[in-house]
Design a protein around this motif. Structure first.
Motif, mmCIF file in Angstrom:
data_model
loop_
_atom_site.group_PDB
_atom_site.id
_atom_site.type_symbol
_atom_site.label_atom_id
_atom_site.label_comp_id
_atom_site.label_asym_id
_atom_site.label_seq_id
_atom_site.Cartn_x
_atom_site.Cartn_y
_atom_site.Cartn_z
ATOM 1 N N PRO A 194 -5.125 -12.221 -40.670
ATOM 2 C CA PRO A 194 -4.833 -13.297 -39.723
ATOM 3 C C PRO A 194 -3.686 -14.198 -40.179
ATOM 4 N N VAL A 195 -3.585 -14.413 -41.494
ATOM 5 C CA VAL A 195 -2.536 -15.299 -41.992
ATOM 6 C C VAL A 195 -1.146 -14.707 -41.759
ATOM 7 N N TYR A 196 -1.054 -13.383 -41.631
ATOM 8 C CA TYR A 196 0.243 -12.783 -41.318
ATOM 9 C C TYR A 196 0.700 -13.213 -39.927
ATOM 10 N N GLY A 197 -0.177 -13.045 -38.939
ATOM 11 C CA GLY A 197 0.206 -13.397 -37.575
ATOM 12 C C GLY A 197 0.413 -14.879 -37.371
ATOM 13 N N GLU A 198 -0.362 -15.705 -38.087
ATOM 14 C CA GLU A 198 -0.293 -17.150 -37.895
ATOM 15 C C GLU A 198 0.818 -17.806 -38.708
ATOM 16 N N ARG B 164 4.687 -8.065 -52.213
ATOM 17 C CA ARG B 164 3.490 -7.853 -51.398
ATOM 18 C C ARG B 164 3.194 -6.358 -51.264
ATOM 19 N N SER B 165 4.239 -5.562 -51.127
ATOM 20 C CA SER B 165 4.052 -4.120 -50.959
ATOM 21 C C SER B 165 3.470 -3.458 -52.202
ATOM 22 N N ASP B 166 3.481 -4.155 -53.348
ATOM 23 C CA ASP B 166 2.848 -3.619 -54.548
ATOM 24 C C ASP B 166 1.333 -3.769 -54.485
ATOM 25 N N LEU B 167 0.850 -4.714 -53.665
ATOM 26 C CA LEU B 167 -0.561 -5.084 -53.676
ATOM 27 C C LEU B 167 -1.324 -4.626 -52.444
ATOM 28 N N GLN B 168 -0.622 -4.361 -51.337
ATOM 29 C CA GLN B 168 -1.321 -3.920 -50.140
ATOM 30 C C GLN B 168 -0.366 -3.113 -49.259
ATOM 31 N N SER B 169 -0.954 -2.287 -48.417
ATOM 32 C CA SER B 169 -0.156 -1.485 -47.496
ATOM 33 C C SER B 169 0.366 -2.353 -46.359
ATOM 34 N N ARG B 170 1.322 -1.794 -45.611
ATOM 35 C CA ARG B 170 1.842 -2.523 -44.458
ATOM 36 C C ARG B 170 0.739 -2.775 -43.434
ATOM 37 N N ALA B 171 -0.116 -1.781 -43.224
ATOM 38 C CA ALA B 171 -1.212 -1.943 -42.276
ATOM 39 C C ALA B 171 -2.156 -3.059 -42.704
ATOM 40 N N GLU B 172 -2.434 -3.153 -44.006
ATOM 41 C CA GLU B 172 -3.300 -4.223 -44.507
ATOM 42 C C GLU B 172 -2.648 -5.581 -44.328
ATOM 43 N N THR B 173 -1.338 -5.643 -44.518
ATOM 44 C CA THR B 173 -0.629 -6.905 -44.304
ATOM 45 C C THR B 173 -0.735 -7.347 -42.857
ATOM 46 N N LEU B 174 -0.453 -6.432 -41.936
ATOM 47 C CA LEU B 174 -0.467 -6.771 -40.517
ATOM 48 C C LEU B 174 -1.860 -7.175 -40.039
ATOM 49 N N ALA B 175 -2.898 -6.680 -40.711
ATOM 50 C CA ALA B 175 -4.270 -6.972 -40.291
ATOM 51 C C ALA B 175 -4.738 -8.358 -40.716
ATOM 52 N N ALA C 19 0.946 -24.858 -42.370
ATOM 53 C CA ALA C 19 0.260 -25.184 -43.623
ATOM 54 C C ALA C 19 -1.254 -25.126 -43.448
ATOM 55 N N ALA C 20 -1.745 -25.625 -42.300
ATOM 56 C CA ALA C 20 -3.189 -25.588 -42.042
ATOM 57 C C ALA C 20 -3.676 -24.154 -41.870
ATOM 58 N N ALA C 21 -2.888 -23.335 -41.169
ATOM 59 C CA ALA C 21 -3.264 -21.929 -40.984
ATOM 60 C C ALA C 21 -3.262 -21.190 -42.313
ATOM 61 N N PHE C 22 -2.297 -21.506 -43.171
ATOM 62 C CA PHE C 22 -2.247 -20.882 -44.490
ATOM 63 C C PHE C 22 -3.473 -21.259 -45.311
ATOM 64 N N ALA C 23 -3.864 -22.528 -45.264
ATOM 65 C CA ALA C 23 -5.033 -22.974 -46.022
ATOM 66 C C ALA C 23 -6.295 -22.246 -45.558
ATOM 67 N N ARG C 24 -6.364 -21.931 -44.268
ATOM 68 C CA ARG C 24 -7.547 -21.225 -43.746
ATOM 69 C C ARG C 24 -7.577 -19.763 -44.185
ATOM 70 N N GLY C 25 -6.417 -19.114 -44.228
ATOM 71 C CA GLY C 25 -6.400 -17.675 -44.435
ATOM 72 C C GLY C 25 -5.975 -17.194 -45.798
ATOM 73 N N ALA C 26 -5.493 -18.099 -46.652
ATOM 74 C CA ALA C 26 -4.926 -17.664 -47.930
ATOM 75 C C ALA C 26 -5.960 -17.085 -48.887
ATOM 76 N N GLY C 27 -7.231 -17.431 -48.700
ATOM 77 C CA GLY C 27 -8.261 -16.988 -49.629
ATOM 78 C C GLY C 27 -8.422 -15.479 -49.702
ATOM 79 N N GLU C 28 -8.049 -14.759 -48.651
ATOM 80 C CA GLU C 28 -8.175 -13.302 -48.647
ATOM 81 C C GLU C 28 -6.832 -12.606 -48.792
ATOM 82 N N ASP C 29 -5.817 -13.341 -49.212
ATOM 83 C CA ASP C 29 -4.482 -12.766 -49.385
ATOM 84 C C ASP C 29 -4.315 -12.347 -50.845
ATOM 85 N N PRO C 30 -4.147 -11.055 -51.136
ATOM 86 C CA PRO C 30 -4.052 -10.616 -52.530
ATOM 87 C C PRO C 30 -2.827 -11.151 -53.262
ATOM 88 N N LEU C 31 -1.729 -11.411 -52.548
ATOM 89 C CA LEU C 31 -0.547 -11.953 -53.219
ATOM 90 C C LEU C 31 -0.785 -13.401 -53.633
#
Length: 254
Positions: free
Chosen positions: A108-112, A95-106, A69-81
């Motif tokens: 930080p909130v994806y990895g965390e 999510r695939s409607d709004l960004q490419s797979r490469a953009e998703t993987l890039a 939850a803390a990691a999401f709060a830090r990184g959600a601001g740049e998440d288009p979904l």
């Protein structure tokens, strides 16, 4: 109608039946979650009211740890979904409607957060849910899957559910206060916003990220951020979500 289509229709109707009979949101949501996850199949689901992240409900119940939850709060601001659901139109989107797979993987909130949760694919939507502390309230609903991505029929099902969910929450949730919400803008406050700030705010309300806004307006993401920083005090807003809500409320009064 095929057997599979009949089964899918029964799952949707089970949600409708529960919404019709519901008398209290707090009692309804725990019973609703497994029905929603059956109607739009996935591995997990999150019910997140805004502005009230502490009222989040998940299935399974231990899906989101305090660290996640803390990691999401830090990184959600740049998440288009997230922007699409929290500050944007909230219509069902993958999510695939709004960004490419490469953009998703890039991100930080994806990895965390998303990868550990098994949220390789996500379908999200939002709907109005009354008021909280004088501010408009909405619920963001996210279904997560490892694989495969959500199909068009899942989007169609989510669209049907969204209409009924909004109707049920409008019936159950707190009503508008007698005094206009603090987020509503007086014309004088709105008039302080510059033309470029207004253009940025209009795109922010559509759920676009700083990068996407900058691309539309041919300016850098940092310049977008500066325009927002200048607009926040004029709108009496503390951040992106509050600014989008205030700008949207002001638009409705003109």
């Amino acid at each position: 109608m095929t057997t599979a289509a009949e089964a899918a229709l029964r799952r949707v109707l089970a949600v409708f039946d529960l919404l019709i009979d519901a008398v209290d949101e707090d009692d309804m949501v725990p019973a609703l979650m497994p029905l929603l996850l059956a109607a739009v199949p996935g591995d997990s689901i999150v019910w997140a009211p805004h502005p009230a992240p502490g009222d989040r409900v998940c299935l399974p119940g231990d899906l989101v740890t305090p660290e996640a939850a803390a990691a999401f709060a830090r990184g959600a601001g740049e998440d288009p979904l997230v922007a699409h659901t929290v500050a944007g139109p909230g219509t069902p989107a993958r999510r695939s409607d709004l960004q490419s797979r490469a953009e998703t993987l890039a991100m930080p909130v994806y990895g965390e957060v998303y990868r550990p949760l098994g949220a390789e694919h996500q379908l999200a939507m939002a709907f109005p849910a009354g008021y909280a502390d004088g501010a408009r309230r909405r619920v963001c609903l996210v279904v997560n899957r490892r694989t495969p991505d959500f199909a068009d029929r899942d989007l169609e099902t989510a669209g049907m559910l969204r209409v009924r969910l909004a109707h049920a929450l409008g019936r159950l949730a707190p009503r508008a206060p007698q005094v206009p919400p603090a987020a509503a803008l007086a014309p004088s406050a709105r008039d302080q916003v510059t033309r470029r700030e207004a253009a940025v705010l209009a795109l922010l309300c559509r759920g676009l990220t700083n990068e996407q806004i900058g691309h539309r307006l041919d300016i850098s993401p940092r310049t977008v951020d500066k325009h927002l920083e200048h607009a926040y005090p004029k709108l009496r807003a503390g951040g992106r979500v509050a600014a989008a809500n205030a700008w949207r409320a002001g638009s409705a009064t003109r």
